[in-house]
Design an enzyme around this catalytic site. Sequence first.
Site, PDB file in Angstrom:
ATOM      1  N   CYS A  89      72.642  45.622  12.446  1.00 23.99           N
ATOM      2  CA  CYS A  89      71.808  46.151  11.434  1.00 23.99           C
ATOM      3  C   CYS A  89      70.391  46.914  11.897  1.00 23.99           C
ATOM      4  CB  CYS A  89      71.945  45.137  10.268  1.00 23.99           C
ATOM      5  SG  CYS A  89      71.362  46.043   8.653  1.00 23.99           S
ATOM      6  N   ARG A 124      72.773  49.383   0.436  1.00 27.26           N
ATOM      7  CA  ARG A 124      74.110  49.158   0.638  1.00 27.26           C
ATOM      8  C   ARG A 124      74.100  47.624   0.588  1.00 27.26           C
ATOM      9  NH1 ARG A 124      77.376  53.825   0.030  1.00 27.26           N
ATOM     10  NH2 ARG A 124      76.140  55.345   0.782  1.00 27.26           N
ATOM     11  N   HIS A 189      76.484  41.342   8.869  1.00 24.60           N
ATOM     12  CA  HIS A 189      75.917  40.027   9.021  1.00 24.60           C
ATOM     13  C   HIS A 189      76.771  38.952   8.798  1.00 24.60           C
ATOM     14  CE1 HIS A 189      71.969  41.869   9.130  1.00 24.60           C
ATOM     15  NE2 HIS A 189      72.196  42.410   7.989  1.00 24.60           N
TER      16      HIS A 189
HETATM   17  N1  GLN Z   1      65.637  47.539   7.467  1.00 26.47           N
HETATM   18  C1  GLN Z   1      66.694  48.061   7.829  1.00 26.47           C
HETATM   19  C2  GLN Z   1      67.464  48.907   6.521  1.00 26.47           C
HETATM   20  O1  GLN Z   1      67.296  48.421   5.378  1.00 26.47           O
HETATM   21  C3  GLN Z   1      67.986  47.053   8.297  1.00 26.47           C
HETATM   22  C4  GLN Z   1      68.159  46.054   7.271  1.00 26.47           C
HETATM   23  C5  GLN Z   1      68.914  44.840   7.869  1.00 26.47           C
HETATM   24  O2  GLN Z   1      68.697  44.614   9.053  1.00 26.47           O
HETATM   25  N2  GLN Z   1      69.573  44.158   6.951  1.00 26.47           N
HETATM   26  O3  GLN Z   1      68.165  49.508   6.671  1.00 26.47           O
END
Ligand code: GLN
Length: 240
Positions: A89, A124, A189
Site C-alpha cells: 500500500c 477504496r 493488507h
Molecule cells: N496513504 C495512502 C493512501 O491513502 C496509503 C494508505 C495505506 O497504506 N493503507 O492511498
Amino acid sequence: MLKIAVLYPELLGTYGDGGNALVLSSRARQRGIEAQVTAVSLDDEIPSADILLLGGGEDGPQRQATFALAKNGALAQRVNNGAILLAVCAGFQIIGTSYEVEGGLHVDGLDLIEAVTTRGEKRRVGNLLTRVGERWLVGFENHGGETQLGDDEVGLGVVSVGAGNAKRAASGDVVDGVRRGRIYGTYAHGPVLAQNPWFADELLSAALGYQLEPLASVADELHRERVSAVGGVEASSLNY
Ligand code: GLN
C-alpha cells in the site's frame, strides 16, 4: 540465517503489515531455517537483509518515510544486491515514480518501479482478491490513491474483487500491485502473508534461492475459507 527487516514500523505500522515479518520468520523456522527479524527505525542504517518489508501508512507518515528513504539512498542498492522487497500500500506507492497525498501535493517516490499514484474520487476500502498465476491472493485494501503502472511494468495479479491499483494496466486488466524481479508490491493488507501462506513461501523461496516444500498448516484452510468468502469461489476447488 535468514535476515528479515521491517522498515520504519513506527511510520508504516498502522495497518499491521509488520505481521508479514512474523509469518516469514515462523514459516522459515518451522523448516529448520534460522530467521532474524529486525525493526529498522528512521535513523538506522538499512541493513543488508534477505527480505525487506515496507508497510502501509497514512499520508503524513508516508511522506516522512519517503523523505527518509530517499535521503538514506540504500534501499535501491539493497534490492540491486539481491534483497527481496515486499511493499504494501503506502510502501508500494513510495517505491513508485510519484504519489499524490490529500490536498493535492505530489510527492516524488523512490523510482524503483514506474508507477504514478494520484488521488481517486473515493477511498477504496474493502476486500481485495486477485489472481496471481494459479493462485488467489486475498486481503483487505484501504487507500485513497489510484496507481497507474508504466507500460513496461507488470501487476502482481489481476483484480477479481476490489480495486487494487484501480487503473487499467497496459495489458488492459485492472491489476493489483507490481511484480518486477525481486520487487513485489500490493495494496493488500491482512497482513497479506498471514492470509496467503503460499505467497509467504514464494518470497521465502525467492530469498533462499530454492523452492521450499509445502508446509501444511491451518493457515491453508483459513486461506481457502477467505478466498471462498470474498470471491464466491468454491473452497473445495482450491486444491493447494
Ligand atoms: N496513504 C495512502 C493512501 O491513502 C496509503 C494508505 C495505506 O497504506 N493503507 O492511498
